[in-house]
Write a protein that holds these residues in place. Structure first.
Motif, PDB file in Angstrom:
ATOM      1  N   ASP A   1      18.376  -2.216   3.113  1.00  0.00           N
ATOM      2  CA  ASP A   1      17.003  -2.707   3.137  1.00  0.00           C
ATOM      3  C   ASP A   1      16.078  -1.812   2.320  1.00  0.00           C
ATOM      4  OD1 ASP A   1      17.506  -4.950   4.645  1.00  0.00           O
ATOM      5  OD2 ASP A   1      17.021  -3.998   6.564  1.00  0.00           O
ATOM      6  N   ALA A   2      16.411  -0.520   2.216  1.00  0.00           N
ATOM      7  CA  ALA A   2      15.603   0.386   1.393  1.00  0.00           C
ATOM      8  C   ALA A   2      15.678  -0.030  -0.068  1.00  0.00           C
ATOM      9  CB  ALA A   2      16.094   1.823   1.566  1.00  0.00           C
ATOM     10  N   LYS A   3      16.852  -0.439  -0.508  1.00  0.00           N
ATOM     11  CA  LYS A   3      17.013  -0.914  -1.880  1.00  0.00           C
ATOM     12  C   LYS A   3      16.185  -2.173  -2.100  1.00  0.00           C
ATOM     13  CE  LYS A   3      20.658  -2.072  -5.204  1.00  0.00           C
ATOM     14  NZ  LYS A   3      22.119  -2.296  -5.371  1.00  0.00           N
TER      15      LYS A   3
ATOM     16  N   ILE B   1       0.837  -1.208   0.000  1.00  0.00           N
ATOM     17  CA  ILE B   1       0.000   0.000   0.000  1.00  0.00           C
ATOM     18  C   ILE B   1       0.868   1.253   0.000  1.00  0.00           C
ATOM     19  CG2 ILE B   1      -1.599   1.366   1.404  1.00  0.00           C
ATOM     20  CD1 ILE B   1      -2.884  -1.283   2.290  1.00  0.00           C
ATOM     21  N   LEU B   2       1.919   1.257   0.820  1.00  0.00           N
ATOM     22  CA  LEU B   2       2.787   2.431   0.894  1.00  0.00           C
ATOM     23  C   LEU B   2       3.536   2.664  -0.415  1.00  0.00           C
ATOM     24  CD1 LEU B   2       4.244   2.276   4.508  1.00  0.00           C
ATOM     25  CD2 LEU B   2       3.129   4.239   3.450  1.00  0.00           C
ATOM     26  N   LEU B   3       4.073   1.620  -0.986  1.00  0.00           N
ATOM     27  CA  LEU B   3       4.793   1.765  -2.258  1.00  0.00           C
ATOM     28  C   LEU B   3       3.841   2.221  -3.357  1.00  0.00           C
ATOM     29  CD1 LEU B   3       7.172  -1.330  -2.099  1.00  0.00           C
ATOM     30  CD2 LEU B   3       7.815   1.080  -1.908  1.00  0.00           C
ATOM     31  N   ASN B   4       2.629   1.702  -3.349  1.00  0.00           N
ATOM     32  CA  ASN B   4       1.634   2.145  -4.326  1.00  0.00           C
ATOM     33  C   ASN B   4       1.290   3.615  -4.122  1.00  0.00           C
ATOM     34  OD1 ASN B   4       1.429  -0.341  -5.588  1.00  0.00           O
ATOM     35  ND2 ASN B   4      -0.314  -1.024  -4.348  1.00  0.00           N
TER      36      ASN B   4
ATOM     37  N   ASP C   1       8.889  -3.535  -6.008  1.00  0.00           N
ATOM     38  CA  ASP C   1       7.936  -2.864  -6.894  1.00  0.00           C
ATOM     39  C   ASP C   1       8.654  -2.548  -8.204  1.00  0.00           C
ATOM     40  OD1 ASP C   1       6.397  -0.828  -8.254  1.00  0.00           O
ATOM     41  OD2 ASP C   1       5.279  -0.536  -6.405  1.00  0.00           O
ATOM     42  N   ARG C   2       8.455  -3.371  -9.206  1.00  0.00           N
ATOM     43  CA  ARG C   2       9.211  -3.250 -10.451  1.00  0.00           C
ATOM     44  C   ARG C   2       9.018  -1.892 -11.123  1.00  0.00           C
ATOM     45  NH1 ARG C   2      11.642  -6.801 -14.095  1.00  0.00           N
ATOM     46  NH2 ARG C   2      12.759  -5.484 -15.575  1.00  0.00           N
ATOM     47  N   GLN C   3       7.785  -1.378 -11.067  1.00  0.00           N
ATOM     48  CA  GLN C   3       7.529  -0.094 -11.720  1.00  0.00           C
ATOM     49  C   GLN C   3       8.298   1.035 -11.062  1.00  0.00           C
ATOM     50  OE1 GLN C   3       3.428   0.779 -12.973  1.00  0.00           O
ATOM     51  NE2 GLN C   3       2.861  -1.246 -12.208  1.00  0.00           N
ATOM     52  N   LEU C   4       8.424   0.982  -9.728  1.00  0.00           N
ATOM     53  CA  LEU C   4       9.226   1.990  -9.035  1.00  0.00           C
ATOM     54  C   LEU C   4      10.713   1.758  -9.255  1.00  0.00           C
ATOM     55  CD1 LEU C   4       7.670   2.698  -5.514  1.00  0.00           C
ATOM     56  CD2 LEU C   4       8.109   4.338  -7.342  1.00  0.00           C
ATOM     57  N   ALA C   5      11.126   0.508  -9.138  1.00  0.00           N
ATOM     58  CA  ALA C   5      12.549   0.184  -9.234  1.00  0.00           C
ATOM     59  C   ALA C   5      13.135   0.616 -10.572  1.00  0.00           C
ATOM     60  CB  ALA C   5      12.755  -1.309  -9.011  1.00  0.00           C
ATOM     61  N   ASP C   6      12.322   0.567 -11.641  1.00  0.00           N
ATOM     62  CA  ASP C   6      12.814   0.948 -12.963  1.00  0.00           C
ATOM     63  C   ASP C   6      13.125   2.436 -13.078  1.00  0.00           C
ATOM     64  OD1 ASP C   6      12.799  -1.580 -13.993  1.00  0.00           O
ATOM     65  OD2 ASP C   6      10.848  -1.411 -14.983  1.00  0.00           O
ATOM     66  N   ARG C   7      12.650   3.224 -12.130  1.00  0.00           N
ATOM     67  CA  ARG C   7      12.895   4.673 -12.189  1.00  0.00           C
ATOM     68  C   ARG C   7      14.097   5.101 -11.352  1.00  0.00           C
ATOM     69  NH1 ARG C   7       6.710   6.975 -11.367  1.00  0.00           N
ATOM     70  NH2 ARG C   7       5.664   5.317 -12.535  1.00  0.00           N
TER      71      ARG C   7
END
Length: 302
Positions: A188-190, A165-168, A196-202
């Motif tokens: 751990d933040a990494k 929920i938080l990542l979304n 979340d693949r969509q976030l990680a790609d940015r």
């Protein structure tokens, strides 16, 4: 006397003329000392802030062990980009908003942190969707361009559902407002962002490593020494002293700074007025931080 203080930065020379008690209090005060690693991160942050708006803004993760200076760098960036008043529109502009990930790590708490950073009134009885709307509207109103979230690894303390929920929620704000996200935390933040693949790609990840006995560390010691209100030039590049500082601190920046402050206070109290090879005798007597002590297992009950 001014000629004798050329080892200090011009703005620090008057401090060296104060009484010992006053100078000891000054040593304890936090100060920003520039160094290459921090400058590289700040340069990248400035380039992100100037990035033209589009649907998927580039983001950055700053990670590393605790005490390596992540928060200090972000605080410096926030100080460099304070709020401003737009005379034409009659409103305040806050391009950079900085928060910490809340300890309870839920969606409403995230919005509360953002609203606190904006000095906005918080209606604690509102639902998460209502607070989301208020947060979006205010961030748009102040022309927010970047959201900095420190201690991102804290969200791992919640359940898997809370983490999603938080990542979304973070991704939604970034998409909706075309925000650049800057996150910081431990490794751990990494790991949290990678889920979340969509976030990680940015995100581009920049690691702050522990210090080594290299040219960058030497320059930092010289810069820090030039800001200490000592009346004589310190010999921080004396190799045995330099290596002992690294050994006692394990290359962790916050420990290095704390140790240098203690050595500077001892130099004032002893009347030597410099950190030098004699300071080596002081190092073993300094009380280590809990994080620097090896924890021995508790004796088993008999």
């Amino acid at each position: 006397m001014a000629e004798d203080l050329e080892h200090l930065l011009p703005e620090c020379r008057a401090d060296a003329l104060l009484s010992p008690a006053e100078r000891i209090e000054l040593v304890k005060v936090d100060r920003w000392v520039t160094y290459a690693r921090a400058d590289a991160v700040l340069t990248h942050l400035n380039s992100l802030l100037r990035y033209p708006l589009h649907d998927r803004m580039p983001c950055m993760l700053l990670y590393g062990l605790p005490g390596l200076g992540k928060t200090k760098i972000l605080q410096k960036f926030l100080r460099d980009h304070p709020s401003s008043f737009n005379e034409a529109k009659g409103i305040s502009c806050i391009n950079v908003i900085g928060i910490q990930m809340p300890p309870d790590a839920d969606e409403k708490s995230l919005y509360e942190e953002v609203l606190c950073a904006l000095d906005a009134r918080i209606h604690y009885g509102h639902t998460a969707p209502q607070m989301r709307r208020t947060t979006r509207d205010l961030m748009t109103f102040v022309d927010a361009r970047m959201l900095i979230i420190d201690e991102l690894h804290t969200l791992l303390g919640g359940s898997y559902r809370q983490q999603r929920i938080l990542l979304n929620a973070i991704r939604f704000l970034a998409n909706d407002l075309k925000l650049t996200l800057v996150c910081a935390g431990t490794a751990d933040a990494k790991r949290a962002l990678a889920t979340d693949r969509q976030l990680a790609d940015r995100f581009r990840a920049i690691e702050l490593p522990a210090w080594d006995d290299d040219a960058s560390f030497h320059r930092f010691l010289v810069s820090f020494g030039a800001a200490l209100p000592l009346q004589k030039k310190s010999d921080l590049l004396f190799a045995p002293l330099r290596r002992s500082i690294l050994e006692h601190t394990e290359g962790v920046l916050v420990r290095i700074v704390g140790l240098l402050k203690e050595l500077a206070i001892e130099a004032i109290q002893s009347g030597r007025e410099r950190i030098d090879r004699q300071s080596l005798r002081t190092l073993p007597s300094l009380v280590p931080l809990i994080s620097m002590e090896s924890l021995e297992p508790s004796p088993s009950a008999s």
